[in-house]
Every structure is written in structure tokens, then in C-alpha cells.
Design an enzyme around this catalytic site. Sequence first.
Site, PDB file in Angstrom:
ATOM      1  CB  SER A 128      -0.922   0.001   1.221  1.00 11.34           C
ATOM      2  OG  SER A 128      -0.149  -0.015   2.402  1.00 11.34           O
ATOM      3  CB  THR A 165      -1.076   5.733   4.979  1.00  9.04           C
ATOM      4  OG1 THR A 165      -2.287   5.827   4.232  1.00  9.04           O
ATOM      5  CG2 THR A 165      -0.210   6.933   4.681  1.00  9.04           C
ATOM      6  CB  THR A 204      -0.526   6.166   0.816  1.00  7.02           C
ATOM      7  OG1 THR A 204      -1.410   5.073   0.567  1.00  7.02           O
ATOM      8  CG2 THR A 204      -1.164   7.443   0.287  1.00  7.02           C
ATOM      9  NE  ARG A 216      -9.041   8.287  -2.575  1.00  2.77           N
ATOM     10  CZ  ARG A 216      -8.307   7.798  -1.594  1.00  2.77           C
ATOM     11  NH1 ARG A 216      -7.008   7.577  -1.787  1.00  2.77           N
ATOM     12  NH2 ARG A 216      -8.829   7.542  -0.410  1.00  2.77           N
ATOM     13  CB  THR A 234      -3.397   4.601   8.508  1.00  2.00           C
ATOM     14  OG1 THR A 234      -3.370   3.702   7.397  1.00  2.00           O
ATOM     15  CG2 THR A 234      -3.767   3.824   9.754  1.00  2.00           C
ATOM     16  N   GLY A 235      -6.179   4.710   6.958  1.00  2.00           N
ATOM     17  CA  GLY A 235      -7.511   4.154   6.811  1.00  2.00           C
ATOM     18  C   GLY A 235      -8.223   4.693   5.595  1.00  2.00           C
TER      19      GLY A 235
END
Length: 305
Positions: free
Chosen positions: A31, A165, A183, A193, A216-217
Site C-alpha cells: 500500500s 499508509t 501511500t 482521486r 491511516t484508513g
Amino acid sequence: TAWRVLELGGSELDAVERGCGQCEIDQCDGSVGYGGSPDESGETTLDAMIMDGNTMEVGAVADLRRVKNAIGVARKVIEYTKHTLLVGESASLFAVRMGFPYEDLTTHKSLSLYSTWLNQSCQPNYWKNVVPDSSKSCGPYKRPEKVTCKEEQTILQRSVDNHDTIGMVVIGERGTVASGTSTNGAVHKIPGRVGDSPIAGAGSYADSTAGGAAATGDGDIMMRFLPSYQAVEYMRMGTDPTVACQKVISRIQKYAPKFFGAVICANTTGSYGAACNKIPGFTQFHFMVSSPLLNQPTEQVVDCI
């Protein structure tokens, strides 16, 4: 890597850049860095930011293409421009002017991910209220003649495994704070995006008078709440880092109870903590800590709330 930079006398910014940069090289968890999270067209693009808590300067890049060292380019934005955020093709051109080579960010793994996704009728994806039905086909999509909004599918199916991330907060021995993120974004994102990672106050935030935080998420949800900025402000008011992180998560929960996300927090005295939102498949959050009190980098775990 970041800790070693500090031990050798490097600055807090150096530590953040080198630490996040190592993750880009290692393709942490698929990621971060090249070769992961292909977008809808199969291309891997990168987002990164770095922040100096002494000067409050931020350097960031988003939708960076064909350049591997995103955090390094972000650092150059601070050093050689009066800007904060550069994006897309223009960010890549800037990177080349700064001496970074053009490189292919695609790998066999990212091509395989993309091919599998196409064969699964492009599921899951990030479109809604379009024709043809984005839950059953690959498009191309367009606006319908008449819009009938249906409830969005649960975020869970596409979040836990396809977002992450590297977020880092560094506190120097004199309390100086720096932070950063890197990331390759959400898997199968719509091209263009940008998530929370390169946005100051969302992906991370550093203030040498209070502390630092990183998130993060699911960036599309989390960035709306500026969680890193909010956590630092709680710590400025004297809130314990763990509690500051928990308060930030609780705030987002009111609007998006099923969101996937976590925040790490550290204040200028070196106290630290973290918090995460409890959802099926994600009940604990693991993060790494290095400090003079620890013999080696140590994994910490918190239960989600």
C-alpha cells in the site's frame, strides 16, 4: 531506518523522509510505493507529505506518476518552492527537474490485481448513482437522466484490505516535531482521486509546541474531519496522546460508524498513543515505536473502540 537517522545526528525531517522513503522502497504492505493499488486504468500513482513542526512548512505531492520516491519529492517542495502541494503530471515534471528519475511504477503484481478486478466486473469500485449500474459492470459510467440516490454499499468490503499508509511522527530530543506520510492510495480508485495522506491536518500534522499525529484508513472519510490536526489540538490543551486519538476516532464514528481508520499521536515530551475504530476484521491496531527507553523498535498494539 528513521531512528538510525536520528542516532547519526540527522534532523527530524531527515528521519521522516528516510523512514517513509524506506517503506516506499520496501513496498510496505503493498500500500506504499510503486507496484501496488492500481487505479481504474491500471496505473499506480503516489501521494505523500512531510511537515516541519518548527516552521509549519508543508511539502506534499498527490497523484504523482512515474516517480518512485514520493516523500523525497514532497521534501523538495518545501526546500525549493513557496508552494505546499503539487499534483499530477505537473508534480512529476517538478520531480524530474529536482533530479528524480522517471520509472515505471507498474509491476506484475499490480497488473495482476488490475486484471483480476476487470474480470470481476470491476468490483468493488468507487462510483455511485451512475449508469450503467456500477455494482454490476465496468462502465464507462455517466450521469443518469434522472437521479435516484440509493444507500451506498457498506464501505467495509473495500476498505480493510485495500487502504493503508506509512504515517510517521518524529519527536527530537529538544521536542522538535516532524511528521509525514506516503501511500499509493485506494485500490481501483477513480483516476485523479486524492485521499487524506498528502493533506496537512488530515494525513498528518506536526507542531513543535504541542506534538504530532498521523492517520491511516479510509481517507475519503477521514480527511473530512482533519483528524491529525484535531488530535494535535487536543494535545495542545493537555490531553493525553491516547485520549486525544480516541476523541478523534469517536468524533468520526458519529457520522461514519463503519469507517476503517486509526490515528497515532505523540506529544513533545515523548508520550504517545493510538486509537482505531472497531469493525469486523479490524479490532486491533499495531504500530511501531522507537525511543531511548526501548532497546529496539517495538511493536505496540491497541484495542479499537
